[in-house]
Design a protein around this motif. Structure first.
Motif, PDB file in Angstrom:
ATOM      1  N   TRP A 119       0.858  -1.192   0.000  1.00 19.47           N
ATOM      2  CA  TRP A 119       0.000   0.000   0.000  1.00 19.47           C
ATOM      3  C   TRP A 119       0.887   1.232   0.000  1.00 19.47           C
ATOM      4  CZ3 TRP A 119      -4.519  -0.087  -1.805  1.00 19.47           C
ATOM      5  CH2 TRP A 119      -5.415   0.973  -1.616  1.00 19.47           C
ATOM      6  N   SER A 165      -7.220   0.623  -6.629  1.00 14.72           N
ATOM      7  CA  SER A 165      -6.044   0.617  -5.763  1.00 14.72           C
ATOM      8  C   SER A 165      -4.966   1.581  -6.284  1.00 14.72           C
ATOM      9  CB  SER A 165      -5.488  -0.796  -5.584  1.00 14.72           C
ATOM     10  OG  SER A 165      -5.479  -1.481  -6.790  1.00 14.72           O
ATOM     11  N   HIS A 193      -3.127   4.006  -3.691  1.00 17.77           N
ATOM     12  CA  HIS A 193      -1.686   4.154  -3.413  1.00 17.77           C
ATOM     13  C   HIS A 193      -1.291   5.637  -3.443  1.00 17.77           C
ATOM     14  CE1 HIS A 193      -0.957  -0.117  -3.639  1.00 17.77           C
ATOM     15  NE2 HIS A 193      -1.501  -0.187  -4.831  1.00 17.77           N
ATOM     16  N   ALA A 239      -1.906   7.375  -0.156  1.00 20.11           N
ATOM     17  CA  ALA A 239      -1.518   6.608   1.034  1.00 20.11           C
ATOM     18  C   ALA A 239      -0.562   7.342   1.973  1.00 20.11           C
ATOM     19  CB  ALA A 239      -0.898   5.282   0.605  1.00 20.11           C
ATOM     20  N   LEU A 263      -3.704  -1.249   6.929  1.00 21.04           N
ATOM     21  CA  LEU A 263      -3.949  -0.697   5.576  1.00 21.04           C
ATOM     22  C   LEU A 263      -5.255   0.105   5.547  1.00 21.04           C
ATOM     23  CD1 LEU A 263      -3.702  -2.509   2.161  1.00 21.04           C
ATOM     24  CD2 LEU A 263      -5.656  -1.114   2.708  1.00 21.04           C
TER      25      LEU A 263
END
Ligand code: PMV
Length: 333
Positions: free
Chosen positions: A18, A197, A201, A204, A246
């Motif tokens: 991640w 995703s 990312h 993050a 996460l």
């Protein structure tokens, strides 16, 4: 013949990827560890040189073949063009690809898709690339976790050093028959997730990521040991902590990303109750609300029975530990 067909598995991460430290090279912020899923896969056939135009068709779960378009087409073409440029090839390509499980619901469909695509592109070109280099080329597709679908069984993807692409690759820690683990994927939602995703990312890097990275090496060590010792409790504890970490990062992104829903939590609480009764399984969730229960053979059927009738669970996909990407003889066209 410049044609090849690859079957490649999805994978479920015990320690998740991640966040990236380099967006162009898809270099992650941490090492990650997963197992391949034998029953969730993509089959892709690639042929160079026959078509006059690039033709890229996909067949998603329970759908018919259609031309790939939009963002998804661009992602595939980016990888195709990168490899064409690398080998100075002008030939057009025909690609057919099909998935046997719902895409984009936290079963890493991009992992099986981009590992199958990359492997098929190299095989169709007759290129004798090493497994290590193939994982690097797969990582560069943009779906980093796809690198973990190339090697067999239990796989670690190393984050590598600084910005040296060659040092971030995936390898098999143990083969698929080393430890008979199961993944029961409890499907509560098959709708496409709103934030992929790739975007996850990008969002993050927040203060919760600092806490995640501070503790992650301890968890990685625990998971490596757990696999070596086939210790489900050690694996489960580290894996659950990593999933929660996460989702804490994701929920604290700006703007926040909520992948989990009420059903996810109901399943987790039920699992904790069952565990108190001695029925042992552990949870993890990727970028979606569906829950992966990891367990050993002795509790697989009873866990399945319990959750098959659990309100909100639409169906369950049962997976054993799978092999990595491999060539198959039957082409899709
Ligand atoms: O490889 P990507 O960009 O599809 O990201 C994968 C992210 C997770 O599935 C949530 C975690 C992982 O390591 O598989």
């Amino acid at each position: 013949m410049r044609k090849a067909t690859i079957k490649s598995p999805a994978n479920i991460a015990f320690i998740k990827y991640w966040g990236r430290r380099n967006d162009d090279l898809i270099l992650p912020l941490n090492d990650s560890i997963s197992m391949n899923l034998d029953n969730c896969y993509t089959i892709t056939t690639v042929e160079f040189g026959k078509a006059n135009e690039d033709e890229i068709k996909v067949k998603f779960y329970k759908e018919k073949y259609k031309n790939l378009n939009g963002k998804q087409l661009n992602r595939v073409l980016k990888q195709v063009n990168r490899i064409r440029e690398k080998y100075k090839i002008k030939e057009k390509v025909k690609i057919y690809s099909e998935n046997n499980f719902p895409a984009d619901v936290g079963i890493a469909s991009s992992a099986s898709a981009f590992s199958a695509l990359t492997c098929a592109l190299f095989k169709a070109l007759g290129n004798n690339i090493s497994e290590k280099d193939l994982t690097i080329e797969t990582r560069l597709s943009g779906s980093g976790s796809a690198a973990r679908s190339i090697p067999n069984g239990f796989v670690e993807w190393l984050m590598g050093d600084s910005n040296r692409s060659k040092t971030s690759y995936a390898y098999s820690m143990a083969s698929s028959d080393y430890w008979k683990l199961y993944d029961l994927t409890l499907i509560v939602d098959t709708a496409e997730k709103s934030i992929g995703s790739y975007e996850g990312h990008n969002r993050a890097l927040n203060e919760y990521m600092k806490a995640r990275l501070k503790n992650i090496n301890k968890r990685i060590k625990q998971v490596r040991e757990a696999i070596r010792e086939t210790d489900i409790e050690k694996l489960g504890k580290a894996m659950e902590a990593d999933a929660i970490s996460l989702h804490t990062v994701a929920m604290n992104s700006k703007p926040p990303i909520y992948y989990l829903n009420g059903k996810t939590w109901e399943i987790i609480f039920e699992l904790l109750k069952l565990r108190k009764k001695g029925i042992i399984g552990y949870f993890t969730m990727d970028a979606g609300p569906n829950v992966h229960l990891i367990c050993e053979k002795k509790f697989k059927d009873i866990l399945k029975e319990n959750f098959e009738k659990f309100p909100g669970v639409k169906f369950i996909i049962e997976n054993k530990v799978g092999e990595g990407a491999k060539v198959i003889r039957e082409h899709l066209f």
